[in-house]
Design an enzyme around this catalytic site. Sequence first.
Site, short mmCIF file in Angstrom:
data_model
loop_
_atom_site.label_atom_id
_atom_site.label_comp_id
_atom_site.label_asym_id
_atom_site.label_seq_id
_atom_site.Cartn_x
_atom_site.Cartn_y
_atom_site.Cartn_z
N MET A 143 -2.35 5.12 -3.47
CA MET A 143 -2.65 5.47 -2.09
C MET A 143 -1.71 4.80 -1.09
O MET A 143 -1.83 5.02 0.11
CB MET A 143 -4.09 5.06 -1.75
CG MET A 143 -5.15 5.81 -2.54
SD MET A 143 -5.15 7.58 -2.19
CE MET A 143 -5.57 7.58 -0.45
N ARG A 144 -0.78 3.97 -1.58
CA ARG A 144 0.09 3.27 -0.64
C ARG A 144 0.95 4.25 0.17
O ARG A 144 1.21 4.03 1.35
CB ARG A 144 0.99 2.28 -1.38
CG ARG A 144 1.89 1.49 -0.44
CD ARG A 144 2.68 0.40 -1.14
NE ARG A 144 1.85 -0.76 -1.41
CZ ARG A 144 1.53 -1.19 -2.61
NH1 ARG A 144 1.97 -0.54 -3.68
NH2 ARG A 144 0.78 -2.25 -2.79
N ALA A 145 1.37 5.35 -0.45
CA ALA A 145 2.20 6.32 0.26
C ALA A 145 1.45 6.91 1.45
O ALA A 145 2.04 7.10 2.53
CB ALA A 145 2.65 7.42 -0.69
N ASP A 158 8.08 0.24 -4.93
CA ASP A 158 6.91 0.75 -4.21
C ASP A 158 6.52 -0.14 -3.04
O ASP A 158 5.83 0.30 -2.12
CB ASP A 158 5.73 0.89 -5.18
CG ASP A 158 4.55 1.60 -4.55
OD1 ASP A 158 4.75 2.70 -3.99
OD2 ASP A 158 3.43 1.08 -4.61
N ARG A 159 6.95 -1.40 -3.06
CA ARG A 159 6.60 -2.32 -1.98
C ARG A 159 7.35 -2.01 -0.69
O ARG A 159 6.90 -2.41 0.39
CB ARG A 159 6.89 -3.76 -2.39
CG ARG A 159 5.99 -4.27 -3.50
CD ARG A 159 4.56 -4.43 -3.03
NE ARG A 159 3.73 -5.00 -4.08
CZ ARG A 159 2.42 -5.16 -3.99
NH1 ARG A 159 1.80 -4.77 -2.89
NH2 ARG A 159 1.74 -5.68 -4.97
#
Length: 668
Positions: free
Chosen positions: A275-277, A194-195
């Site tokens: 919410m990173r996407a 995910d990073r």
Amino acid sequence: MSTPFPFTAVVGQDDLRLALLLNAVSPAVGGVLVRGEKGTAKSTAVRALSALLPAVDVVAGCRFSCDPAAPDPACPDGPHNPPGAFESRPSRMVELPVGASEDRLVGALDIERALAEGVKAFEPGLLADAHRGILYVDEVNLLHDHLVDLLLDAAAMGASYVEREGVSVRHAAKFLLVGTMNPEEGELRPQLLDRFGLTVEVAASREPDQRVEVVRRRLAYDDDPAGFAARWADEEAAVRQRIVAARELLPSVRLGDGALRQIAATCAAFEVDGMRADIVMARTATALAAWAGRTEVLAEDVRQAALLALPHRRRRNPFDAPGLDEDKLDQTLEEFSGDDDPDPDGPGGGGGQPAPDDGGPEGGDAGARPEAGDDGEPQTSGGASGEQAPARASEPFRTKALSVPGIGEGAAGRRSRARTEHGRTTGARRPRGALTKLHLAATVQAAAPHQRARGRSGPGLVVRRDDLRQATREGREGNLVMFVVDASGSMAARQRMSAVKGAVLSLLLDAYQRRDKVGLVTFRGSTADLALPPTSSVDAAAARLESLPTGGRTPLAAGLLKAHDVLRVERLRDPARRALVVVVTDGRATGGPEPVALAGRAARLFAAEGVASVVVDCESGPVRLGLAGQLAGELCGTAVTLDELRADSIAGLVRDVQNVQGRSRRAA
């Protein structure tokens, strides 16, 4: 040093080139993960990127590349206020080797000088070198867990912290993270996956003309690297100028409410976590507009951003292939294309979107299964071999913890007890080589008796090299889990193979979470096959398991002997990694002469070598022969039923309690 291969000379790989260039325009996008088979120019393209990045200004003499316009106030080489002389240098690309130590990554602190003199003598690591540049990790999926944790912390905070027994050093570490990997060798931990802001899949072209051009350019570069680079110099310069222009334009790009609504709707429609996407998509769409020379984000930018930022965030377990349904993406973007009249139902309401396919009911068509014959083996019409079509695996479940007894010294993982670099402190010893984990109490205890002889007169402790003690720690290791799966006809009886595959799939998922290597041996008919050599890729094992046919007799001895040979070879390659053999069978042995006796002799080979083993008893029905339990006895291992394998199994809990009570009575 050889001339780097020109970035503009890389043939094909359009998505990879675009993803790298977008990160060059806006490092805030968050880096790139490049997935693909071997020999697809992944590393070549990444290494060539550094030549396109503009030069950076750094404070003269600063080992941490501080920006003279905004120096780090906590820089170990500081303070830099007011800023003095500065110098300009090319952007760095720092490569992190898979086998690097913790000290090589974050830096090393001289503990002896810190204790004796009270000074912070710090040698910077790779994170300091990569500040304001590129940190490249080849085979990032093989990186050790403790290095992954340090990398995640630095990427999230933009700083690296080195802590050694109360002495700490902090420095800035903001870098563009680029990783390459071959999925066949194992998947990434979800936290690290995910990073990465963007991900791209690369594969070798199947077009003969393009393959010819690849070979032609590579041979030309090998013959004359400098001349080849000179022929592409003008195009390299043009791309570099375009990157600089896009960086200057980037602050002026407008991300309107309509585009933001499309981004939010897309992320919601594809059910990505967190919410990173959304943030990554917004930054990527803005960078795309700047790269195109526009000051307005368009729907085409949002679409391209989704294709780069969402596929790796759609995975729910390690067996899910990354990807994106482009028809669903287009439908979502079209639905939210209006700036002023958004759909009140949102992406999850009234849109008629079909639910993701969960694979349908378990077990398939019961009526299509053959009935078992008198010997328990199914009667088939598939020819002399009696082969059955592959059964679908049932739904995986959380398994009970299986481990290797004793304390090992293998690669860090999460299964069995081991002496590791990280974990709880259990003792102290003299360091072998460089000191990495100081045991402070043991060091003081060793130095204390010699203080008068060493002439101590002040408050400081006089410490010599011989006084230093290394902490010994106990953590967890990853093992080699070798699956030996019975695929004979008796396993297909009563639709048993569907449940068996579900159990093995569950164990594979557990092996992925515990950072194990896995291997797969199957036996049926008259022979045993190595379906999958030991690997870190549980995806590959799951794929082989899914296509596994059943039928024929049960050459149990052949399966055990094949697994024994595989472990013998693997022990030469990786002697520190301990094995756990998981035999999935009903215990029948019907192949070859004296099959039961031969299987017993094969099992005793594992017992003689102390190999840990578990037999998953697949026998079902009202009448049970207990053959799997006898096999477990020959292996000096443990037998569990399919039901007891579940972590939440009542039968397994009762059995564990009975075992504990039995051991207590024997001890009394």
